[in-house]
Scaffold this motif. Structure first.
Motif, mmCIF file in Angstrom:
data_model
loop_
_atom_site.group_PDB
_atom_site.id
_atom_site.type_symbol
_atom_site.label_atom_id
_atom_site.label_comp_id
_atom_site.label_asym_id
_atom_site.label_seq_id
_atom_site.Cartn_x
_atom_site.Cartn_y
_atom_site.Cartn_z
ATOM 1 N N GLU A 168 0.932 -1.203 0.148
ATOM 2 C CA GLU A 168 -0.301 -0.030 0.111
ATOM 3 C C GLU A 168 0.717 1.402 0.085
ATOM 4 O O GLU A 168 0.699 2.303 -0.674
ATOM 5 N N ALA A 169 2.073 1.171 0.577
ATOM 6 C CA ALA A 169 2.827 2.330 0.762
ATOM 7 C C ALA A 169 3.728 2.511 -0.510
ATOM 8 O O ALA A 169 3.718 3.906 -0.949
ATOM 9 N N SER A 223 0.757 4.129 -3.117
ATOM 10 C CA SER A 223 0.352 5.302 -2.965
ATOM 11 C C SER A 223 1.324 6.159 -2.973
ATOM 12 O O SER A 223 1.339 7.614 -2.683
ATOM 13 N N GLY A 224 2.762 5.885 -3.148
ATOM 14 C CA GLY A 224 3.828 6.834 -3.182
ATOM 15 C C GLY A 224 4.242 7.195 -1.556
ATOM 16 O O GLY A 224 5.068 8.137 -1.538
ATOM 17 N N GLY A 225 3.821 6.487 -0.852
ATOM 18 C CA GLY A 225 4.326 6.709 0.650
ATOM 19 C C GLY A 225 3.327 7.498 1.212
ATOM 20 O O GLY A 225 3.416 7.827 2.567
ATOM 21 N N ALA A 226 2.218 8.059 0.628
ATOM 22 C CA ALA A 226 1.305 9.146 1.177
ATOM 23 C C ALA A 226 0.358 8.425 2.496
ATOM 24 O O ALA A 226 -0.018 8.746 3.457
ATOM 25 N N SER A 227 0.206 6.866 2.094
ATOM 26 C CA SER A 227 -0.826 6.154 3.157
ATOM 27 C C SER A 227 0.116 6.131 4.323
ATOM 28 O O SER A 227 -0.716 5.644 5.401
ATOM 29 N N PHE A 263 1.293 8.421 6.136
ATOM 30 C CA PHE A 263 0.943 9.485 7.046
ATOM 31 C C PHE A 263 -0.507 9.644 7.199
ATOM 32 O O PHE A 263 -0.808 10.792 7.972
ATOM 33 N N ALA A 264 -1.090 9.070 6.456
ATOM 34 C CA ALA A 264 -2.865 9.646 6.358
ATOM 35 C C ALA A 264 -3.344 8.872 7.578
ATOM 36 O O ALA A 264 -3.141 8.092 8.428
#
Length: 120
Positions: free
Chosen positions: A109-110, A113-117, A119-120
């Motif tokens: 998933e990380a 999502s490009g790493g955005a998941s 920190f969400a």
């Protein structure tokens, strides 16, 4: 007006400016010299003698090909190729502790999502 046409028609002036006219030296020494890092410290007698002794992925001389050396036998005639003890040809032959780890859902998933998941 198109910018490319204007650039193509414009006179090109170089950005580097040289001082003075071009001149070549009057005397240039082209005699062969030994390289400072040469292991022998001497030039070879001729290119033929150098090539007879040179090695580049195997002997370069013609005699090695014709006298039963490199390339005279087929691969099947050389016999099976087996790695020495402790050597492996492929990563899959290594013990399990050196194998690839499987991805977790969080890592997948990380990445997607490009790493955005993270920190969400």
């Amino acid at each position: 007006m198109h910018a490319t046409a204007a650039l193509r028609n414009a006179a090109r002036t170089p950005l580097i400016r040289f001082l003075g006219k071009r001149s070549t030296p009057k005397s240039v020494d082209h005699t062969p010299r030994v390289h400072p890092a040469s292991p022998t410290g001497a030039l070879p007698d001729s290119f033929a003698t150098y090539r007879a002794k040179a090695q580049q992925h195997g002997p370069l001389g013609r005699a090695s090909f014709t006298s039963g050396g490199i390339g005279s036998l087929s691969g099947a005639a050389l016999g099976p190729v087996r790695p020495a003890a402790g050597e492996f040809f492929d990563r899959t032959e290594l013990p399990a502790r050196f194998g690839r780890l499987s991805w977790t859902e969080a890592e997948i998933e990380a990445i997607e999502s490009g790493g955005a998941s993270m920190f969400a």
